[in-house]
Design a protein around this motif. Structure first.
Motif, mmCIF file in Angstrom:
data_model
loop_
_atom_site.group_PDB
_atom_site.id
_atom_site.type_symbol
_atom_site.label_atom_id
_atom_site.label_comp_id
_atom_site.label_asym_id
_atom_site.label_seq_id
_atom_site.Cartn_x
_atom_site.Cartn_y
_atom_site.Cartn_z
ATOM 1 N N ARG A 1 -18.514 -6.637 -5.752
ATOM 2 C CA ARG A 1 -18.090 -7.474 -4.629
ATOM 3 C C ARG A 1 -16.997 -6.817 -3.786
ATOM 4 O O ARG A 1 -16.583 -7.371 -2.764
ATOM 5 C CB ARG A 1 -17.556 -8.813 -5.143
ATOM 6 C CG ARG A 1 -18.587 -9.674 -5.870
ATOM 7 C CD ARG A 1 -17.978 -11.002 -6.259
ATOM 8 N NE ARG A 1 -16.899 -10.845 -7.238
ATOM 9 C CZ ARG A 1 -15.942 -11.751 -7.459
ATOM 10 N NH1 ARG A 1 -15.915 -12.855 -6.736
ATOM 11 N NH2 ARG A 1 -15.027 -11.538 -8.374
ATOM 12 N N TYR A 2 -16.519 -5.640 -4.211
ATOM 13 C CA TYR A 2 -15.329 -5.067 -3.594
ATOM 14 C C TYR A 2 -15.620 -3.716 -2.951
ATOM 15 O O TYR A 2 -16.525 -2.981 -3.357
ATOM 16 C CB TYR A 2 -14.222 -4.909 -4.630
ATOM 17 C CG TYR A 2 -13.785 -6.235 -5.228
ATOM 18 C CD1 TYR A 2 -12.810 -7.008 -4.628
ATOM 19 C CD2 TYR A 2 -14.379 -6.714 -6.406
ATOM 20 C CE1 TYR A 2 -12.415 -8.222 -5.180
ATOM 21 C CE2 TYR A 2 -13.994 -7.925 -6.967
ATOM 22 C CZ TYR A 2 -13.008 -8.670 -6.343
ATOM 23 O OH TYR A 2 -12.634 -9.874 -6.883
ATOM 24 N N SER A 3 -14.801 -3.381 -1.954
ATOM 25 C CA SER A 3 -14.914 -2.116 -1.248
ATOM 26 C C SER A 3 -13.704 -1.254 -1.595
ATOM 27 O O SER A 3 -12.563 -1.672 -1.389
ATOM 28 C CB SER A 3 -14.959 -2.361 0.267
ATOM 29 O OG SER A 3 -15.020 -1.145 0.970
ATOM 30 N N PHE A 4 -13.966 -0.052 -2.098
ATOM 31 C CA PHE A 4 -12.892 0.822 -2.571
ATOM 32 C C PHE A 4 -12.827 2.100 -1.752
ATOM 33 O O PHE A 4 -13.870 2.657 -1.381
ATOM 34 C CB PHE A 4 -13.120 1.199 -4.041
ATOM 35 C CG PHE A 4 -13.068 0.032 -4.972
ATOM 36 C CD1 PHE A 4 -11.858 -0.407 -5.507
ATOM 37 C CD2 PHE A 4 -14.231 -0.637 -5.337
ATOM 38 C CE1 PHE A 4 -11.809 -1.472 -6.378
ATOM 39 C CE2 PHE A 4 -14.195 -1.713 -6.205
ATOM 40 C CZ PHE A 4 -12.977 -2.134 -6.724
ATOM 41 N N PRO A 5 -11.615 2.604 -1.480
ATOM 42 C CA PRO A 5 -11.500 3.926 -0.837
ATOM 43 C C PRO A 5 -12.035 4.984 -1.794
ATOM 44 O O PRO A 5 -12.017 4.809 -3.015
ATOM 45 C CB PRO A 5 -9.998 4.069 -0.607
ATOM 46 C CG PRO A 5 -9.362 3.188 -1.630
ATOM 47 C CD PRO A 5 -10.298 2.022 -1.780
ATOM 48 N N PHE B 1 0.815 -1.207 0.000
ATOM 49 C CA PHE B 1 0.000 0.000 0.000
ATOM 50 C C PHE B 1 0.855 1.266 0.000
ATOM 51 O O PHE B 1 0.519 2.256 -0.641
ATOM 52 C CB PHE B 1 -0.933 0.004 1.218
ATOM 53 C CG PHE B 1 -2.028 -1.023 1.145
ATOM 54 C CD1 PHE B 1 -3.121 -0.836 0.302
ATOM 55 C CD2 PHE B 1 -1.980 -2.174 1.905
ATOM 56 C CE1 PHE B 1 -4.140 -1.779 0.225
ATOM 57 C CE2 PHE B 1 -2.987 -3.125 1.838
ATOM 58 C CZ PHE B 1 -4.066 -2.931 0.990
ATOM 59 N N SER B 2 1.977 1.221 0.713
ATOM 60 C CA SER B 2 2.835 2.407 0.828
ATOM 61 C C SER B 2 3.535 2.756 -0.481
ATOM 62 O O SER B 2 4.102 3.850 -0.605
ATOM 63 C CB SER B 2 3.885 2.180 1.922
ATOM 64 O OG SER B 2 4.696 1.050 1.619
ATOM 65 N N ASP B 3 3.520 1.850 -1.451
ATOM 66 C CA ASP B 3 4.203 2.101 -2.728
ATOM 67 C C ASP B 3 3.404 3.017 -3.644
ATOM 68 O O ASP B 3 3.942 3.527 -4.633
ATOM 69 C CB ASP B 3 4.465 0.773 -3.458
ATOM 70 C CG ASP B 3 5.415 -0.123 -2.691
ATOM 71 O OD1 ASP B 3 6.332 0.418 -2.039
ATOM 72 O OD2 ASP B 3 5.240 -1.357 -2.734
ATOM 73 N N PHE B 4 2.136 3.230 -3.339
ATOM 74 C CA PHE B 4 1.277 4.015 -4.226
ATOM 75 C C PHE B 4 0.975 5.381 -3.619
ATOM 76 O O PHE B 4 1.007 5.565 -2.398
ATOM 77 C CB PHE B 4 -0.028 3.257 -4.497
ATOM 78 C CG PHE B 4 0.166 1.986 -5.263
ATOM 79 C CD1 PHE B 4 0.130 1.987 -6.654
ATOM 80 C CD2 PHE B 4 0.405 0.786 -4.605
ATOM 81 C CE1 PHE B 4 0.311 0.820 -7.367
ATOM 82 C CE2 PHE B 4 0.591 -0.385 -5.311
ATOM 83 C CZ PHE B 4 0.548 -0.375 -6.696
ATOM 84 N N MET B 5 0.684 6.335 -4.504
ATOM 85 C CA MET B 5 0.388 7.700 -4.076
ATOM 86 C C MET B 5 -1.071 7.856 -3.660
ATOM 87 O O MET B 5 -1.504 8.952 -3.317
ATOM 88 C CB MET B 5 0.700 8.678 -5.222
ATOM 89 C CG MET B 5 2.148 8.650 -5.680
ATOM 90 S SD MET B 5 2.497 9.870 -6.967
ATOM 91 C CE MET B 5 1.401 9.294 -8.274
ATOM 92 N N VAL B 6 -1.831 6.787 -3.707
ATOM 93 C CA VAL B 6 -3.261 6.821 -3.413
ATOM 94 C C VAL B 6 -3.491 6.631 -1.914
ATOM 95 O O VAL B 6 -2.794 5.847 -1.258
ATOM 96 C CB VAL B 6 -3.996 5.719 -4.209
ATOM 97 C CG1 VAL B 6 -5.457 5.663 -3.823
ATOM 98 C CG2 VAL B 6 -3.831 5.965 -5.700
ATOM 99 N N CYS B 7 -4.474 7.331 -1.383
ATOM 100 C CA CYS B 7 -4.855 7.146 0.022
ATOM 101 C C CYS B 7 -5.867 6.003 0.116
ATOM 102 O O CYS B 7 -6.958 6.067 -0.464
ATOM 103 C CB CYS B 7 -5.449 8.437 0.573
ATOM 104 S SG CYS B 7 -6.043 8.274 2.276
ATOM 105 N N PHE B 8 -5.499 4.958 0.829
ATOM 106 C CA PHE B 8 -6.378 3.790 0.957
ATOM 107 C C PHE B 8 -7.209 3.844 2.244
ATOM 108 O O PHE B 8 -8.067 2.980 2.458
ATOM 109 C CB PHE B 8 -5.558 2.495 0.953
ATOM 110 C CG PHE B 8 -4.870 2.200 -0.351
ATOM 111 C CD1 PHE B 8 -5.549 1.545 -1.366
ATOM 112 C CD2 PHE B 8 -3.557 2.595 -0.574
ATOM 113 C CE1 PHE B 8 -4.919 1.273 -2.575
ATOM 114 C CE2 PHE B 8 -2.928 2.327 -1.772
ATOM 115 C CZ PHE B 8 -3.606 1.677 -2.774
ATOM 116 N N ASP B 9 -6.958 4.838 3.084
ATOM 117 C CA ASP B 9 -7.664 4.924 4.363
ATOM 118 C C ASP B 9 -8.969 5.715 4.219
ATOM 119 O O ASP B 9 -9.308 6.191 3.138
ATOM 120 C CB ASP B 9 -6.760 5.611 5.409
ATOM 121 C CG ASP B 9 -5.492 4.811 5.671
ATOM 122 O OD1 ASP B 9 -5.566 3.570 5.610
ATOM 123 O OD2 ASP B 9 -4.437 5.434 5.920
ATOM 124 N N GLY B 10 -9.675 5.846 5.305
ATOM 125 C CA GLY B 10 -10.901 6.637 5.328
ATOM 126 C C GLY B 10 -12.125 5.864 4.858
ATOM 127 O O GLY B 10 -12.147 4.627 4.843
#
Length: 314
Positions: free
Chosen positions: A173-177, A157-166
């Motif tokens: 079927r999937y949950s996305f930030p 997760f830390s390799d990407f510039m995207v915020c996965f939290d919140g």
């Protein structure tokens, strides 16, 4: 010694020194002109070599077919006009070995979603000096082959510039930030549910799906001059992981190859600009040298291939 003899001897020595200085100056000027001529020839040869490489890479880029081809063709034509590289359209067969293409299905699906469009002239993209380096054609070919390598992915997760939290939003079927929702929707609108063929448990595959969408998100957010080889390999790993679990993401792999070729094209454009600047400087220096000697060059031409006594007894 008689004063008149001494005066005559001194005068002769003065004349000898004068003519010796002129002789030395002519010799040095000749050596400098020869040196400049060699340097000009070397830079011109280097320019032709790099021009051939860039022409081949652009010719492979232009082979992408489909609805958007005319738009890309116009873009490259605009670029060629700015840099006066009209030979970008030449088909350099020597570059065929380094070509990485996609199948017809991959080429077709790319017409639907223009990921990471090169919407600015490349001349604006190459101002960043971090990509300014001389890269051999063999090195480019070797890196492009890495895009197809099947290697273990080490993405996190830390390799990407995207915020996965919140806050997250459920899509299928999937949950996305929330940072990825618009990207997922764009992909789904064009390609449908790319995860549909995957029969694995969603709790197992969700991380891979998130990394894939984060990859597409970064492609959307970055310009060409911000791309690095490290990012290209990171994106490769994310796309390869999605392909391994049967996601329909071949379109993304094909586009990644296009970005990789454009990355080296950006470096090549920088090199060509640098060589062009050198040639301009040499041409300016040549013009200045000619101005210094133009009044004497005609006299020199009169003696080419002749004895310097020519005209003495005419």
């Amino acid at each position: 010694m008689h004063p008149q003899v001494a005066q005559s001897e001194a005068s002769n020595q003065q004349h000898r020194r004068f003519f010796q200085r002129r002789k030395n100056k002519r010799k040095n000027n000749a050596l400098n002109r020869q040196k400049k001529k060699k340097e000009y020839a070397r830079v011109a040869a280097e320019n032709r070599h790099l021009t051939g490489i860039i022409e081949g890479m652009i010719s492979q880029y232009l082979k992408v077919q489909g609805k958007n081809f005319q738009k890309h063709e116009n873009y490259v034509s605009h670029l060629a006009g700015e840099n006066d590289h009209r030979s970008f359209y030449a088909q350099d067969q020597q570059c065929a070995g380094s070509h990485i293409g996609g199948n017809d299905d991959e080429l077709d699906v790319m017409n639907g979603l223009a990921l990471n469009e090169l919407d600015n002239p490349l001349s604006n993209e190459v101002k960043n000096p971090k990509n300014s380096q001389t890269i051999q054609k063999s090195t480019m070919s070797e890196f492009l082959k890495k895009i197809d390598d099947d290697v273990a992915s080490s993405n996190d997760f830390s390799d990407f510039m995207v915020c996965f939290d919140g806050e997250h939003k459920k899509i299928g079927r999937y949950s996305f930030p929330l940072s990825l929702v618009s990207t997922v929707e764009r992909i789904t609108n064009v390609y449908g549910d790319v995860s549909a063929p995957c029969l694995k448990n969603s709790s197992v595959t969700e991380k891979i799906y998130l990394f894939f969408c984060a990859t597409i998100k970064e492609m959307e957010d970055l310009k060409l001059h911000q791309v690095t080889e490290k990012k290209l390999l990171k994106w490769r790993d994310a796309i390869k992981d999605a392909l391994r679990i049967n996601f329909k993401v071949a379109f993304a792999m094909h586009h990644l190859k296009r970005i990789a070729r454009a990355y080296f094209g950006c470096i090549g454009s920088q090199e060509l600009q640098s060589i062009g600047d050198k040639l301009d400087a040499l041409n300016k220096e040549r013009a200045e040298t000619y101005q210094d000697f133009k009044d004497y060059i005609a006299y020199a031409k009169d003696f080419y291939g002749k004895s310097v006594s020519d005209g003495l007894f005419a």
